[in-house]
Design an enzyme around this catalytic site. Structure first.
Site, PDB file in Angstrom:
ATOM      1  N   HIS A  71      26.443   1.902 -26.756  1.00  0.00           N
ATOM      2  CA  HIS A  71      27.754   1.576 -26.200  1.00  0.00           C
ATOM      3  C   HIS A  71      28.301   0.545 -27.882  1.00  0.00           C
ATOM      4  O   HIS A  71      29.403   0.653 -27.947  1.00  0.00           O
ATOM      5  CB  HIS A  71      27.312   0.424 -25.187  1.00  0.00           C
ATOM      6  CG  HIS A  71      28.469  -0.609 -24.469  1.00  0.00           C
ATOM      7  ND1 HIS A  71      28.665   0.160 -23.229  1.00  0.00           N
ATOM      8  CD2 HIS A  71      29.281  -1.379 -24.997  1.00  0.00           C
ATOM      9  CE1 HIS A  71      30.126  -0.228 -22.884  1.00  0.00           C
ATOM     10  NE2 HIS A  71      30.355  -1.208 -24.304  1.00  0.00           N
ATOM     11  N   GLU A  72      27.761  -0.500 -28.206  1.00  0.00           N
ATOM     12  CA  GLU A  72      27.986  -1.392 -29.229  1.00  0.00           C
ATOM     13  C   GLU A  72      28.750  -0.319 -30.276  1.00  0.00           C
ATOM     14  O   GLU A  72      29.498  -0.295 -31.381  1.00  0.00           O
ATOM     15  CB  GLU A  72      27.533  -2.283 -29.432  1.00  0.00           C
ATOM     16  CG  GLU A  72      27.345  -3.275 -28.711  1.00  0.00           C
ATOM     17  CD  GLU A  72      28.346  -3.745 -27.827  1.00  0.00           C
ATOM     18  OE1 GLU A  72      29.220  -3.716 -28.285  1.00  0.00           O
ATOM     19  OE2 GLU A  72      28.888  -3.860 -26.798  1.00  0.00           O
TER      20      GLU A  72
ATOM     21  N   HIS B 234      31.719   1.648 -30.134  1.00  0.00           N
ATOM     22  CA  HIS B 234      33.150   1.144 -30.341  1.00  0.00           C
ATOM     23  C   HIS B 234      32.870   0.725 -32.324  1.00  0.00           C
ATOM     24  O   HIS B 234      34.641   0.718 -32.405  1.00  0.00           O
ATOM     25  CB  HIS B 234      32.957  -0.855 -29.322  1.00  0.00           C
ATOM     26  CG  HIS B 234      32.399  -1.352 -28.146  1.00  0.00           C
ATOM     27  ND1 HIS B 234      33.845  -0.434 -27.889  1.00  0.00           N
ATOM     28  CD2 HIS B 234      32.762  -1.221 -27.414  1.00  0.00           C
ATOM     29  CE1 HIS B 234      33.643  -0.876 -26.366  1.00  0.00           C
ATOM     30  NE2 HIS B 234      32.482  -1.342 -26.317  1.00  0.00           N
TER      31      HIS B 234
ATOM     32  N   GLU C  25      35.836   0.439 -22.702  1.00  0.00           N
ATOM     33  CA  GLU C  25      34.828   0.354 -22.178  1.00  0.00           C
ATOM     34  C   GLU C  25      34.202   1.570 -21.538  1.00  0.00           C
ATOM     35  O   GLU C  25      33.285   1.442 -21.701  1.00  0.00           O
ATOM     36  CB  GLU C  25      34.735  -1.018 -20.961  1.00  0.00           C
ATOM     37  CG  GLU C  25      34.778  -2.539 -21.209  1.00  0.00           C
ATOM     38  CD  GLU C  25      34.227  -2.927 -22.141  1.00  0.00           C
ATOM     39  OE1 GLU C  25      32.752  -2.486 -21.939  1.00  0.00           O
ATOM     40  OE2 GLU C  25      33.996  -3.222 -23.426  1.00  0.00           O
TER      41      GLU C  25
END
Length: 380
Positions: free
Chosen positions: A142-143, A146, A193
């Site tokens: 997830h990070e 980003h 997100e």
């Protein structure tokens, strides 16, 4: 399948059975609303240069020094299992430069990706202690998602600009304009997100682990007391239940948040995992990074508008149904309006025109909230 050989500076990457995506563009997994905003920003000549020129005004240096001095930097000697996950995630998404990662002492489960010159990833001890290996792998992915999307640059600066705008709210009519900007930015934050959740699934390639991680963020480390199907049913009940009053309350509840709600966020990820878009990526058919410069801003905005329109048409929310009825000129709209709020309750009896009992399609989107006076945390 990835093979663990040296590639793009990732030496000694462990063997794995997960597929990797050489040259993948972040456009492959970005939510349409997130993607259209990013494509437009990337098309503005010199925009990134201006952003980075503002770095002297931002507290980024202070944050980097703070994490370096008061957190634990992940490496092959510290939190080695997280280091393996981080390198693995960068290998799968073909992110050549591995971002620095820190573990910060904080009992609240959370994570974030910030930075202008280069992204840095921070996870809290609360999150590390809460999640198992595969759940944590989805969070690290997830990070990294980003970072690949460039969210860290835009989030850091836009947060600063939002904070600056609030300080000049005394200007006549300034507060209304500022609130409009803040509301728009938060809407983008929420969609970014959802994009990062998808990146986490591409890295972990284990939907159940992603679902478990979101459940734990919502309900703690009590998996024996929780059930994924029941958790997803909450999202459906949230989306479809109540009347117009509840629809208004949902809007008011979500406006101050930078993250979608956890249950409907899980439902959104499950829906994407079942989509043709996800399957095409897993089959190796996805946009490449070297094609980003040719992306049409107009087409991206068209996709974003289409996504919102599809959500309104398929939504089970009473207010969204009303909007759809107005757009479609439903014959029973006047009668329902005369009956007031009760005419739009989720439990109302079907009208003669609706005797097939059909309902809408995809659920809405919704995750953990973060304080407005901190960098936007990605909430795992």
């Amino acid at each position: 399948m990835s093979d663990g050989h040296q590639h793009n500076g990732h030496e000694n990457v462990p063997s794995r059975q997960r597929r990797r995506f050489p040259g993948i563009s972040s456009r492959a997994y970005e939510h349409p609303a997130d993607r259209s905003a990013l494509v437009a920003l990337r098309k503005l000549s010199g925009f990134d240069t201006v952003f980075k020129a503002l770095s002297g005004l931002l507290p980024e240096r202070s944050l980097r020094l703070l994490f370096l001095s008061d957190s634990v930097r992940v490496s092959d000697r510290q939190f080695a299992h997280l280091n393996v996950m981080l390198r693995d995630a960068c290998y799968i998404l073909d992110l050549e430069k591995v971002p620095p990662m820190y573990v910060n002492q904080d009992p609240t489960p959370n994570a974030m990706c910030i930075g202008l010159d280069e992204p840095i990833i921070v996870v809290t001890t609360g999150l590390v202690e809460l999640l198992d290996e595969e759940e944590m792998r989805a969070v690290v992915g997830h990070e990294v998602g980003h970072a690949l999307s460039g969210h860290s640059v835009y989030r850091t600066v836009l947060l600063f600009l939002t904070s600056l705008a609030v300080r000049v709210a005394w200007i006549p009519l300034g507060n209304l304009a500022i609130m409009a900007i803040v509301t728009a930015l938060r809407e983008w934050f929420r969609k970014s997100e959802l994009s990062a959740d998808r990146a986490g699934l591409l890295v972990g390639q284990d939907l159940q682990a992603s679902m478990r991680g979101l459940m734990k963020i919502a309900g703690g480390n009590h998996l024996h007391e929780m059930n994924v199907d029941a958790f997803l049913e909450q999202a459906d009940e949230y989306e479809a239940g109540g009347d117009l009053r509840d629809s208004v309350l949902k809007i008011l509840n979500v406006l101050p948040r930078s993250h979608p709600f956890t249950t409907v966020r899980a439902a959104e990820l499950k829906k994407w995992a079942a989509s043709r878009d996800y399957q095409r990526i897993m089959d190796g058919h996805y946009p490449r990074r070297d094609e980003d410069k040719d992306t049409s801003v107009r087409d991206s905005f068209r996709e974003s508008a289409s996504s919102y329109a599809t959500h309104v048409r398929g939504s089970k929310d009473p207010l969204m149904k009303l909007v759809n009825d107005i757009a479609g000129g439903a014959g029973d709209l006047g009668d329902r309006m005369r009956r007031g709020f009760g005419g739009f309750t989720g439990s109302q009896q079907a009208s003669p025109k609706d005797t097939d009992g059909s309902s809408g399609g995809p659920e809405g989107t919704g995750g953990p909230e973060t304080p407005d006076d901190r960098p936007p945390r990605d909430g795992a």
